[in-house]
Design a protein around this motif. Structure first.
Motif, PDB file in Angstrom:
ATOM      1  N   THR A   1       0.845  -1.195   0.000  1.00  0.00           N
ATOM      2  CA  THR A   1       0.000   0.000   0.000  1.00  0.00           C
ATOM      3  C   THR A   1       0.879   1.242   0.000  1.00  0.00           C
ATOM      4  OG1 THR A   1      -1.772  -1.128   1.212  1.00  0.00           O
ATOM      5  CG2 THR A   1      -1.779   1.275   1.225  1.00  0.00           C
ATOM      6  N   VAL A   2       0.792   2.003  -1.092  1.00  0.00           N
ATOM      7  CA  VAL A   2       1.573   3.229  -1.242  1.00  0.00           C
ATOM      8  C   VAL A   2       0.617   4.421  -1.190  1.00  0.00           C
ATOM      9  CG1 VAL A   2       3.166   4.512  -2.705  1.00  0.00           C
ATOM     10  CG2 VAL A   2       3.257   2.006  -2.665  1.00  0.00           C
ATOM     11  N   GLU A   3       0.893   5.369  -0.313  1.00  0.00           N
ATOM     12  CA  GLU A   3       0.000   6.515  -0.116  1.00  0.00           C
ATOM     13  C   GLU A   3       0.227   7.605  -1.161  1.00  0.00           C
ATOM     14  OE1 GLU A   3      -0.338   8.098   3.884  1.00  0.00           O
ATOM     15  OE2 GLU A   3       0.707   6.317   4.661  1.00  0.00           O
ATOM     16  N   ASP A   4      -0.813   8.395  -1.388  1.00  0.00           N
ATOM     17  CA  ASP A   4      -0.664   9.640  -2.132  1.00  0.00           C
ATOM     18  C   ASP A   4       0.078  10.642  -1.251  1.00  0.00           C
ATOM     19  OD1 ASP A   4      -2.182   8.451  -4.081  1.00  0.00           O
ATOM     20  OD2 ASP A   4      -3.985   9.647  -3.717  1.00  0.00           O
ATOM     21  N   ASP A   5       0.900  11.465  -1.887  1.00  0.00           N
ATOM     22  CA  ASP A   5       1.575  12.525  -1.157  1.00  0.00           C
ATOM     23  C   ASP A   5       0.675  13.757  -1.113  1.00  0.00           C
ATOM     24  OD1 ASP A   5       3.359  14.321  -0.021  1.00  0.00           O
ATOM     25  OD2 ASP A   5       4.287  14.795  -1.958  1.00  0.00           O
ATOM     26  N   LYS A   6       0.161  14.055   0.065  1.00  0.00           N
ATOM     27  CA  LYS A   6      -0.675  15.233   0.269  1.00  0.00           C
ATOM     28  C   LYS A   6      -0.025  16.210   1.250  1.00  0.00           C
ATOM     29  CE  LYS A   6      -4.881  12.548  -0.642  1.00  0.00           C
ATOM     30  NZ  LYS A   6      -6.189  12.080  -0.111  1.00  0.00           N
ATOM     31  N   GLY A   7       1.274  16.070   1.403  1.00  0.00           N
ATOM     32  CA  GLY A   7       1.992  16.927   2.335  1.00  0.00           C
ATOM     33  C   GLY A   7       1.902  16.475   3.771  1.00  0.00           C
ATOM     34  N   GLN A   8       1.327  15.268   3.986  1.00  0.00           N
ATOM     35  CA  GLN A   8       1.098  14.802   5.350  1.00  0.00           C
ATOM     36  C   GLN A   8       2.384  14.427   6.083  1.00  0.00           C
ATOM     37  OE1 GLN A   8       0.524  13.167   2.520  1.00  0.00           O
ATOM     38  NE2 GLN A   8      -0.038  11.017   2.809  1.00  0.00           N
ATOM     39  N   TYR A   9       3.464  14.225   5.337  1.00  0.00           N
ATOM     40  CA  TYR A   9       4.725  13.842   5.967  1.00  0.00           C
ATOM     41  C   TYR A   9       5.841  14.824   5.613  1.00  0.00           C
ATOM     42  CZ  TYR A   9       2.084   9.476   6.361  1.00  0.00           C
ATOM     43  OH  TYR A   9       1.115   8.534   6.617  1.00  0.00           O
ATOM     44  N   ASP A  10       5.504  16.086   5.503  1.00  0.00           N
ATOM     45  CA  ASP A  10       6.484  17.085   5.073  1.00  0.00           C
ATOM     46  C   ASP A  10       7.366  17.615   6.196  1.00  0.00           C
ATOM     47  OD1 ASP A  10       5.895  16.895   2.426  1.00  0.00           O
ATOM     48  OD2 ASP A  10       4.865  18.820   2.248  1.00  0.00           O
ATOM     49  N   THR A  11       7.190  17.107   7.396  1.00  0.00           N
ATOM     50  CA  THR A  11       8.033  17.526   8.520  1.00  0.00           C
ATOM     51  C   THR A  11       9.270  16.631   8.597  1.00  0.00           C
ATOM     52  OG1 THR A  11       6.065  18.196   9.762  1.00  0.00           O
ATOM     53  CG2 THR A  11       8.103  17.895  11.010  1.00  0.00           C
ATOM     54  N   PRO A  12      10.460  17.193   8.768  1.00  0.00           N
ATOM     55  CA  PRO A  12      11.640  16.352   8.979  1.00  0.00           C
ATOM     56  C   PRO A  12      11.427  15.427  10.175  1.00  0.00           C
ATOM     57  CG  PRO A  12      12.297  18.619   8.601  1.00  0.00           C
ATOM     58  CD  PRO A  12      10.800  18.638   8.768  1.00  0.00           C
ATOM     59  N   LEU A  13      11.898  14.202  10.049  1.00  0.00           N
ATOM     60  CA  LEU A  13      11.665  13.209  11.097  1.00  0.00           C
ATOM     61  C   LEU A  13      12.865  12.286  11.208  1.00  0.00           C
ATOM     62  CD1 LEU A  13       9.406  12.092  13.062  1.00  0.00           C
ATOM     63  CD2 LEU A  13       8.951  10.397  11.279  1.00  0.00           C
ATOM     64  N   GLN A  14      13.231  11.967  12.447  1.00  0.00           N
ATOM     65  CA  GLN A  14      14.263  10.954  12.653  1.00  0.00           C
ATOM     66  C   GLN A  14      13.663   9.588  12.369  1.00  0.00           C
ATOM     67  OE1 GLN A  14      16.226  11.154  16.456  1.00  0.00           O
ATOM     68  NE2 GLN A  14      17.418   9.305  16.094  1.00  0.00           N
ATOM     69  N   VAL A  15      14.336   8.796  11.537  1.00  0.00           N
ATOM     70  CA  VAL A  15      13.822   7.504  11.102  1.00  0.00           C
ATOM     71  C   VAL A  15      14.843   6.421  11.441  1.00  0.00           C
ATOM     72  CG1 VAL A  15      12.393   8.527   9.285  1.00  0.00           C
ATOM     73  CG2 VAL A  15      14.754   7.846   8.766  1.00  0.00           C
ATOM     74  N   PHE A  16      14.465   5.176  11.177  1.00  0.00           N
ATOM     75  CA  PHE A  16      15.413   4.078  11.421  1.00  0.00           C
ATOM     76  C   PHE A  16      16.379   3.928  10.255  1.00  0.00           C
ATOM     77  CE2 PHE A  16      17.263  -0.001  12.075  1.00  0.00           C
ATOM     78  CZ  PHE A  16      17.113  -0.323  13.413  1.00  0.00           C
ATOM     79  N   TRP A  17      15.853   4.068   9.023  1.00  0.00           N
ATOM     80  CA  TRP A  17      16.718   3.911   7.849  1.00  0.00           C
ATOM     81  C   TRP A  17      16.306   4.858   6.740  1.00  0.00           C
ATOM     82  CZ3 TRP A  17      14.296   2.167   3.345  1.00  0.00           C
ATOM     83  CH2 TRP A  17      13.072   1.490   3.508  1.00  0.00           C
ATOM     84  N   ALA A  18      17.283   5.198   5.918  1.00  0.00           N
ATOM     85  CA  ALA A  18      17.080   6.051   4.753  1.00  0.00           C
ATOM     86  C   ALA A  18      17.289   5.221   3.498  1.00  0.00           C
ATOM     87  CB  ALA A  18      18.062   7.229   4.782  1.00  0.00           C
ATOM     88  N   SER A  19      16.541   5.544   2.476  1.00  0.00           N
ATOM     89  CA  SER A  19      16.568   4.759   1.244  1.00  0.00           C
ATOM     90  C   SER A  19      17.880   4.923   0.486  1.00  0.00           C
ATOM     91  CB  SER A  19      15.411   5.180   0.333  1.00  0.00           C
ATOM     92  OG  SER A  19      15.529   4.581  -0.942  1.00  0.00           O
ATOM     93  N   GLY A  20      18.374   3.807  -0.043  1.00  0.00           N
ATOM     94  CA  GLY A  20      19.570   3.843  -0.871  1.00  0.00           C
ATOM     95  C   GLY A  20      19.335   4.459  -2.234  1.00  0.00           C
TER      96      GLY A  20
END
Length: 333
Positions: free
Chosen positions: A154-173
């Motif tokens: 399930t891939v979400e539409d980008d509606k700006g809902q995650y536009d805040t910088p966030l500390q994550v576990f991993w970053a994409s290669g």
């Protein structure tokens, strides 16, 4: 000397280079970064194209195809004295205007950050997040990866809902900016992985060094995805299942890793049954091979850390399939 090298790994990918490299050259600030192509022993006309049509791109010719992981390791070992940061950028990524500056500014102002990624959207469906990384990645308590913007299929539409910088576990290669010193200190990408999940493993080791991983959505790129292997490929299934087990084995304390690997084998058996039930014999066989090769390869890792970083409370399989929580924002509700 410029602080950043944007490094694209290429193997027989002249078509990809012609399609996507011009956008990287055009939109990467010339005063900030050099664009570098590390060629993994291509036998097509990639090198001729670079020489004739991209004279401003630095080329590192490697003598053979070392795979994604070792190809980058060799290239970055050559670049390390010259650049404070390196960006691992897939050859099927189209960048946006001045995509790099927000990542660089964030790293400069956050010395605790070891690596960052931009927002990654789908090139074929630009309104959606892209499967491989979306807006930052996590691992659930069973070691399954998921993203802010993508859970399983399930891939979400980008509606700006995650536009805040966030500390994550991993970053994409697919678009991965890292401090060069940190990359070397963490040991680089694990060459035994060859490809797939090697960036998650690297991020885990960077975090074990005490550094943070961040998603910085003000930087934005578009990723084609599946440029090397399609999602349904048995080889991709094999690499994902094998490398996930290896990653858990090498990065968890023994007291935590052993019981988790037993649970994971049971859960992977359910995935095998699902492939069998759908008549997908090749992917079912790939899971068996992944487990057999994991048992052989795990002996390459002779020490495990004492710290358990896999301590979240999300059970992504239960949340997704039983509770029908399909979006990142729903997981902890």
């Amino acid at each position: 000397m410029k602080p950043v090298a944007v490094v694209i790994l290429n193997w027989n990918g002249e078509k990809m280079l012609r399609e996507y490299l011009p956008s990287v050259v055009r939109h990467t600030p010339a005063g900030l970064a050099d664009v570098v192509v590390a060629d993994n022993g291509s036998t097509d006309t990639s090198l001729a194209y670079l020489h004739d049509e991209q004279p401003d791109v630095r080329v590192i010719p490697l003598p053979e195809n070392y795979g994604f992981a070792e190809g980058y390791n060799r290239a970055i070992s050559i670049l390390e004295p010259d650049y404070r940061y390196v960006v691992l950028l897939n050859s099927d990524v189209k960048v946006t205007e001045d995509w790099l500056t927000p990542l660089y500014d964030f790293m400069e102002s956050h010395p605790e950050a070891g690596a960052v990624q931009p927002k990654i959207l789908s090139l074929s469906e630009p309104f959606k997040f892209e499967y491989a990384g979306a807006c930052g990645g996590f691992l659930d308590r069973q070691g399954y990866p998921y993203c802010r913007g993508r859970i399983f299929d399930t891939v979400e539409d980008d509606k700006g809902q995650y536009d805040t910088p966030l500390q994550v576990f991993w970053a994409s290669g697919a678009a991965f900016m890292v401090r060069t010193e940190t990359y070397i200190q963490a040991g680089g990408l694990d060459r035994l992985f060859f490809a797939h999940m090697e960036e998650i493993d690297l991020c885990w080791r960077i975090r074990l060094l005490g550094k943070e991983i961040w998603a910085v959505p003000s930087g934005k790129v578009y990723h084609l995805g599946g440029g090397s292997l399609p999602v349904s490929s048995p080889k991709k299934t094999y690499l994902n299942f094998r490398n996930n087990l290896l990653m858990l084995y090498k990065n968890l304390p023994v007291s935590t890793g052993r019981p988790l690997l037993i649970r994971r084998r049971l859960l992977d058996t359910l995935a095998w049954v699902k492939f069998i039930a759908s008549g997908d014999w090749k992917n079912a066989k790939a899971i068996l091979k992944a487990h057999n090769d994991f048992r052989k390869m795990k002996n390459n890792y002779t020490s495990q850390p004492k710290e358990n970083l896999l301590n979240g409370d999300v059970n992504i399989v239960f949340d997704y399939y039983i509770r029908a929580r399909k979006r990142y924002s729903e997981l902890k509700n």
